[in-house]
Design a protein around this motif. Structure first.
Motif, PDB file in Angstrom:
ATOM      1  N   UNK A   1       0.787  -1.221   0.074  1.00 48.23           N
ATOM      2  CA  UNK A   1       0.050   0.014   0.087  1.00 48.23           C
ATOM      3  C   UNK A   1       0.779   1.185   0.082  1.00 48.23           C
ATOM      4  N   UNK A   2       2.181   1.284   0.508  1.00 44.67           N
ATOM      5  CA  UNK A   2       2.750   2.407   0.517  1.00 44.67           C
ATOM      6  C   UNK A   2       4.019   2.249  -0.350  1.00 44.67           C
ATOM      7  N   UNK A   3       3.890   1.602  -1.446  1.00 45.66           N
ATOM      8  CA  UNK A   3       4.990   1.522  -2.578  1.00 45.66           C
ATOM      9  C   UNK A   3       6.266   0.951  -2.187  1.00 45.66           C
ATOM     10  N   UNK A   4       6.278  -0.058  -1.455  1.00 44.36           N
ATOM     11  CA  UNK A   4       7.397  -0.388  -0.640  1.00 44.36           C
ATOM     12  C   UNK A   4       8.409  -0.847  -1.964  1.00 44.36           C
ATOM     13  N   UNK A   5       8.260  -1.122  -2.908  1.00 41.37           N
ATOM     14  CA  UNK A   5       9.255  -1.430  -4.059  1.00 41.37           C
ATOM     15  C   UNK A   5      10.319  -0.113  -4.454  1.00 41.37           C
ATOM     16  N   UNK A   6       9.637   1.022  -3.988  1.00 38.55           N
ATOM     17  CA  UNK A   6      10.374   2.245  -4.264  1.00 38.55           C
ATOM     18  C   UNK A   6      10.872   2.788  -3.165  1.00 38.55           C
ATOM     19  N   UNK A   7      10.920   2.257  -1.988  1.00 38.08           N
ATOM     20  CA  UNK A   7      11.184   2.673  -0.836  1.00 38.08           C
ATOM     21  C   UNK A   7      12.805   3.010  -0.947  1.00 38.08           C
ATOM     22  N   UNK A   8      13.300   3.857  -0.260  1.00 35.93           N
ATOM     23  CA  UNK A   8      14.878   3.976  -0.167  1.00 35.93           C
ATOM     24  C   UNK A   8      15.466   2.969   0.333  1.00 35.93           C
ATOM     25  N   UNK A   9      14.978   2.310   1.422  1.00 34.11           N
ATOM     26  CA  UNK A   9      15.349   1.042   1.913  1.00 34.11           C
ATOM     27  C   UNK A   9      14.283   0.313   2.276  1.00 34.11           C
ATOM     28  N   UNK A  10      14.483  -0.974   1.736  1.00 36.24           N
ATOM     29  CA  UNK A  10      13.092  -1.965   1.909  1.00 36.24           C
ATOM     30  C   UNK A  10      14.046  -3.339   2.306  1.00 36.24           C
ATOM     31  N   UNK A  11      15.342  -3.248   2.748  1.00 32.83           N
ATOM     32  CA  UNK A  11      16.006  -4.342   2.851  1.00 32.83           C
ATOM     33  C   UNK A  11      15.303  -5.453   3.851  1.00 32.83           C
ATOM     34  N   UNK A  12      15.177  -6.658   3.273  1.00 32.36           N
ATOM     35  CA  UNK A  12      14.873  -7.711   4.124  1.00 32.36           C
ATOM     36  C   UNK A  12      13.142  -7.665   3.839  1.00 32.36           C
ATOM     37  N   UNK A  13      12.282  -6.637   3.433  1.00 33.67           N
ATOM     38  CA  UNK A  13      10.741  -6.808   3.191  1.00 33.67           C
ATOM     39  C   UNK A  13      10.555  -7.672   2.066  1.00 33.67           C
ATOM     40  N   UNK A  14       9.499  -8.613   2.375  1.00 34.53           N
ATOM     41  CA  UNK A  14       8.896  -9.344   1.259  1.00 34.53           C
ATOM     42  C   UNK A  14       9.816 -10.938   1.164  1.00 34.53           C
ATOM     43  N   UNK A  15      11.035 -10.873   1.853  1.00 36.64           N
ATOM     44  CA  UNK A  15      11.661 -11.897   1.822  1.00 36.64           C
ATOM     45  C   UNK A  15      11.345 -13.099   2.641  1.00 36.64           C
ATOM     46  N   UNK A  16      11.082 -14.496   2.182  1.00 34.69           N
ATOM     47  CA  UNK A  16      10.424 -15.290   3.068  1.00 34.69           C
ATOM     48  C   UNK A  16      11.489 -15.893   4.028  1.00 34.69           C
ATOM     49  N   UNK A  17      12.804 -15.885   3.276  1.00 32.28           N
ATOM     50  CA  UNK A  17      13.975 -16.397   4.104  1.00 32.28           C
ATOM     51  C   UNK A  17      14.442 -15.415   5.297  1.00 32.28           C
ATOM     52  N   UNK A  18      13.759 -14.011   5.095  1.00 34.62           N
ATOM     53  CA  UNK A  18      14.389 -13.165   6.115  1.00 34.62           C
ATOM     54  C   UNK A  18      13.408 -13.241   7.405  1.00 34.62           C
ATOM     55  N   UNK A  19      13.593 -13.264   8.386  1.00 34.04           N
ATOM     56  CA  UNK A  19      12.829 -12.925   9.652  1.00 34.04           C
ATOM     57  C   UNK A  19      12.339 -11.652   9.676  1.00 34.04           C
ATOM     58  N   UNK A  20      11.137 -11.525   9.931  1.00 31.87           N
ATOM     59  CA  UNK A  20      10.474 -10.068  10.026  1.00 31.87           C
ATOM     60  C   UNK A  20      11.093  -9.306  10.807  1.00 31.87           C
ATOM     61  N   UNK A  21      11.614  -9.600  12.013  1.00 31.65           N
ATOM     62  CA  UNK A  21      12.454  -8.889  12.859  1.00 31.65           C
ATOM     63  C   UNK A  21      13.664  -8.237  12.327  1.00 31.65           C
ATOM     64  N   UNK A  22      14.150  -8.732  11.210  1.00 32.87           N
ATOM     65  CA  UNK A  22      15.156  -8.352  10.450  1.00 32.87           C
ATOM     66  C   UNK A  22      15.072  -7.262   9.339  1.00 32.87           C
ATOM     67  N   UNK A  23      13.750  -7.273   9.089  1.00 32.77           N
ATOM     68  CA  UNK A  23      13.163  -6.128   7.964  1.00 32.77           C
ATOM     69  C   UNK A  23      13.708  -4.821   8.406  1.00 32.77           C
ATOM     70  N   UNK A  24      14.319  -4.127   7.384  1.00 31.75           N
ATOM     71  CA  UNK A  24      14.348  -2.679   7.638  1.00 31.75           C
ATOM     72  C   UNK A  24      13.272  -1.947   8.373  1.00 31.75           C
ATOM     73  N   UNK A  25      13.755  -1.253   9.449  1.00 34.86           N
ATOM     74  CA  UNK A  25      12.714  -0.421  10.175  1.00 34.86           C
ATOM     75  C   UNK A  25      12.041  -0.971  11.182  1.00 34.86           C
ATOM     76  N   UNK A  26      11.879  -2.240  11.353  1.00 37.04           N
ATOM     77  CA  UNK A  26      11.284  -3.188  12.148  1.00 37.04           C
ATOM     78  C   UNK A  26      11.999  -3.560  13.607  1.00 37.04           C
ATOM     79  N   UNK A  27      11.331  -3.116  14.511  1.00 38.59           N
ATOM     80  CA  UNK A  27      11.751  -3.621  15.789  1.00 38.59           C
ATOM     81  C   UNK A  27      10.936  -4.839  16.786  1.00 38.59           C
ATOM     82  N   UNK A  28      11.436  -5.537  17.139  1.00 37.16           N
ATOM     83  CA  UNK A  28      10.695  -6.583  17.829  1.00 37.16           C
ATOM     84  C   UNK A  28      11.302  -6.655  19.173  1.00 37.16           C
TER      85      UNK A  28
END
Length: 862
Positions: free
Chosen positions: A165-192
């Motif tokens: 919804x927020x155009x993630x493919x065009x973010x400045x940094x979307x490291x880890x997002x939408x990657x099944x092999x990357x734990x969500x807590x390691x996605x850029x900007x996520x804190x767990x």
């Protein structure tokens, strides 16, 4: 694969040993797992058409890229839990019967947060539609959207929807997002915490679009930061984020915060650098009673600061500078007993500082200066602030505070050896700098640009004052001596000494930031330009204008404050022509501008610079527009009668919170009349002889409104029962509603007024509440002399010119054409209220009048 009675279960086999397989139908089962990467690998003729139906199972993961080996596959996988489609498949032109060639990935599966009945695009007329923001779809291939479905989503699913919804493919940094092999807590900007998402930090990351409210379904979310992104946010469902403590939405596209009040545990709210379109601060903010930190600066808020600010009793920081707030600061601000910082600078506040503000014992810093706003600002005496032990910084510069500096200023400060800063520059303070300020060992005090006459010598020996410059420059480190100046009004460095004023005119005060002779020279140039642009040579009176040997204060129509700078221009009926230059608004102390009865082309452009302007008389000038008048925040008296104004009354009038008198009568204004509910100081309203229509406003929120003239308009319906309901009933009241289309009975609620002059003739009124007929003081005593007839003549009668009986000798006389109360002319046309009506309108109005007449007879028992 097993059959448990609800369909086949277990992992989807690869079927990789069947070379002749052309069709596989396994839809509507309970198959799980991913589509194997070697799915159908053994098929021999991969160029042939292959049909595979896996719809409505529980398959997960990504549709594998290995399927690109097939040239003409029909792959139906909607209604599963698919989280991706390999990019290589979206370019298989012959897939799905050629539909992939046109719709790419959407021909295989609709993306998350989109849907259609088939879970994919089947043609140009069946595209994947976006889910409404109050609903969503977590997976690829959805055939519908639903809030209930959203509530069951995993954190990963919610974040995937947020990403799309927020155009993630065009973010400045979307490291880890939408990657099944990357734990969500390691996605850029996520804190767990403990593997559970509790914060999103994505500032300045080029998010776009609108944040879907599903984000608030992250049940452990505490911090949400999307500041400095061109993104909007919808707050529906925010109550689901029960642990949410911080919202950081500075510099976004947020303009509407409806629903935010449901975030009951919110402690920090950032809404700075947004554009709220001159709206009031939303009331919902004042329902967030657990707030500690509130940032609303530079967000184009206008109107008054609500007294509901007092609800935020836990507030520690309140930043609201750089807006367009006006009116007085409410006393309820004194409820903020936990506040440490309050910043209300660069607004348009007027009136005196509320004394309640001086009781905030925890307050460390207070800003209410106004150096970038051309306005009179705060007025009245400077409070002592002597009950505030924590106060270290006080900034009240560029206001209109008067009187002397209190001897007890900041007398309650607990640690007097700390650095104390006091900013009082450019006010109207007088007298002597109090010697009692010696109690502070490290004081920085800016009092330049006032009318200070003396500094005790003992203060000039405080070597640690003014960051140590007093030790170097003595008294002039505090204030330049009389006859000298610089831009700071004091010496702060060797490069900025106090300089002698040239010319014969020098200020008798300490701390001058300009020379009077220089200021008068600048004002003279403005007046000369005004003279040139308005045809000064042909003025009726122009004594001394353009005469350099005569002080400008003695030019015709010019008045100066204490003989110093221009305070008024009174040039009414003086044959001015042309367009007055906008530079006239640069006269810093101009209070009265009277240009009435001159054929000029007046423009309001730049009027916001005239911060002291309180009276503007432009009646009978040919004025055609009020555009820009809303910037004249200091106006008390505005007269635009007898002009050529048309259309609706602009809403920016409601920004003039200091208006006491507003006169716009005898124009061609139309449409519904605004309630003017913001104008709490309004006392006199004159808007007669226009074309205003609709229901008559009640004006029930104006405590001081005592004069209302709306005669000669097209108002319909009855007089509201709460008309002037908040006005002091003991004050003399004047109401003129003559010559409208007002009907019904004059309401008994008006009986609360002791002394009322009430004009109601030539409407469609059908009765008078009997309680009004006992008001002996009304209409100059006419009601005492003639009872109801002193208000309006009844049906069947008339009174020449006035429509009521009076002690001037006018009596109610019989009239066979009279069907309503208050007739002032006895004729068939007047009796039906048809004067000036078109033939069609006349028939309609006549019918309504007859009905009202017979209704009145029934009500009165006749």
């Amino acid at each position: 694969i097993e059959d448990d009675g609800w369909g086949l279960t277990g992992q989807l086999p690869a079927f990789d040993g069947l070379p002749n397989l052309k069709e596989l139908y396994l839809g509507s089962n309970q198959l799980t797992g991913t589509i194997p990467p070697n799915f159908l690998k053994g098929v021999a003729e991969k160029a042939d058409e292959i049909q595979v139906d896996l719809t409505l199972n529980n398959l997960e993961g990504t549709v594998p890229s290995e399927l690109k080996a097939f040239d003409a596959m029909f792959l139906y996988v909607a209604g599963n839990k698919i989280t991706g489609v390999a990019d290589e498949l979206c370019s298989k032109q012959n897939w799905m019967g050629g539909e992939v060639a046109e719709a790419e990935c959407d021909a295989i599966l609709c993306p998350p947060n989109a849907y259609n009945d088939f879970g994919r695009q089947t043609g140009s007329d069946t595209p994947c539609a976006q889910c409404p923001f109050t609903y969503g779809s977590e997976y690829y291939g959805s055939s519908g959207c639903g809030f209930g479905q959203m509530e069951d989503m995993s954190d990963v699913g919610i974040l995937r929807l947020f990403y799309v919804a927020t155009g993630g493919d065009s973010w400045v940094n979307n490291a880890g997002w939408m990657e099944d092999e990357t734990p969500v807590c390691e996605w850029h900007g996520i804190h767990c915490v403990g593997g559970v998402v509790d914060a999103l930090h994505l500032p300045s990351n080029q998010l776009t679009g609108t944040v879907p409210p599903i984000i608030f379904q992250l049940s452990s979310l505490q911090i949400f930061n999307v500041g400095d992104n061109p993104v909007d946010v919808i707050f529906s469902g925010i109550e689901s984020a029960g642990e949410l403590e911080g919202l950081y939405l500075d510099a976004t596209l947020v303009k509407d915060i409806t629903g935010i009040s449901e975030a009951r545990n919110l402690r920090t709210l950032h809404l700075q650098q947004n554009d709220f379109g001159s709206a009031d601060i939303p009331e919902e903010i004042f329902e967030l009673e657990d707030l500690r930190h509130l940032y609303l600066s530079n967000s184009n808020f206008a109107g008054p600061l609500s007294n509901k600010i007092g609800n935020l009793v836990n507030l520690e920081e309140f930043y609201c500078h750089g807006n367009y707030l006006s009116g007085t600061i409410p006393g309820e601000i004194g409820n903020l007993q936990e506040a440490e910082i309050i910043n209300l600078s660069e607004n348009f506040f007027t009136g005196e500082l509320p004394l309640e503000l001086t009781n905030l014992r925890r307050l460390k810093t207070l800003f209410i200066d106004s150096f970038t706003r051309s306005t009179a600002g705060l007025s009245g005496p400077l409070p002592a602030f002597d009950q505030m032990p924590s106060l270290r910084e006080l900034y009240l510069g560029s206001n209109s505070l008067t009187g002397t500096i209190p001897e007890g200023l900041l007398g309650g400060v607990s640690d007097r050896d700390e650095r104390i800063t006091i900013g009082l520059k450019s006010n109207q303070l007088t007298g002597t700098v109090p010697e009692e300020l010696l109690r502070f060992s490290h004081l920085n005090i800016d009092i330049a640009g006032n009318m200070i006459e003396e500094i005790p010598q003992s203060l000039c020996e405080m070597k640690h004052w003014m960051d140590g410059t007093v030790d170097k420059y003595g008294c002039e480190a505090i204030l330049c001596e009389p006859g000298k100046f610089n831009q700071f009004g004091r010496q702060s460095t060797e490069e900025h000494p106090c300089m002698d004023c040239g010319g014969s005119e020098t200020s008798p005060y300490l701390g001058s930031v300009f020379c009077l002779s220089e200021e008068k020279h600048r004002e003279k140039q403005i007046l000369k330009l005004f003279y040139q642009k308005t045809g000064g040579r042909n003025w009726k009176s122009k004594d001394n204008w353009n005469n350099d040997d005569v002080d400008i204060c003695h030019w015709y129509g010019v008045s100066c404050h204490e003989g110093r700078t221009v305070s008024s221009l009174q040039l009414g009926s003086n044959n001015l022509v042309g367009t007055p230059p906008r530079e006239i608004f640069d006269l810093p102390n101009l209070k009265w501008l009277w240009l009435f009865s001159n054929p000029i082309d007046f423009k309001f452009d730049g009027i916001g610079q005239a911060g002291q302007l309180t009276s503007l008389l432009l009646d009978s000038t040919g004025l055609t527009s009020l555009e820009g008048v809303g910037d004249a925040f200091a106006l008390v008296d505005l007269d635009v009668r007898f002009n050529r104004l048309s259309g609706s009354l602009p809403t920016e009038i409601s920004r003039l919170l200091n208006l006491v008198t507003f006169s716009c009568a005898d124009n061609n204004l139309s449409g519904e009349f605004p309630s003017l509910s913001r104008l709490k100081k309004l006392q006199n309203l004159r808007a007669g002889n226009n074309k205003f229509s609709g229901q008559l406003p009640a004006f029930s929120t104006h405590p001081d409104l005592t004069t209302v003239d709306l005669s000669g308009n097209r108002f319909e319906g009855p007089i509201p029962p709460d008309f002037l309901g908040n006005t002091d009933a003991s004050e003399p009241i004047y109401i003129d509603l003559t010559s409208n289309s007002i009907d019904g009975v004059v309401p008994g609620g008006l009986s609360r007024f002791d002394t009322l002059t009430l004009y109601l003739k030539d409407n469609r009124i059908t009765g008078i509440d009997q309680s009004l007929c006992r008001q002996e003081k009304w209409n100059g005593g006419d009601v005492g002399a003639f009872d109801c007839d002193g208000i309006l003549c009844p049906t069947g009668t008339w009174a020449p010119g006035v429509g009521r009986a009076s002690k001037d000798g006018v009596q109610c006389e019989a009239c066979e054409f009279s069907m309503t109360f208050g007739l002032s002319e006895c004729s068939r046309e007047a009796g039906l209220g048809l004067r000036g009506q078109s033939s069609v309108g006349a028939l309609r109005v006549g019918a309504v009048t007859l009905i009202s007449f017979f209704t009145a007879l029934v009500v009165l028992g006749l």
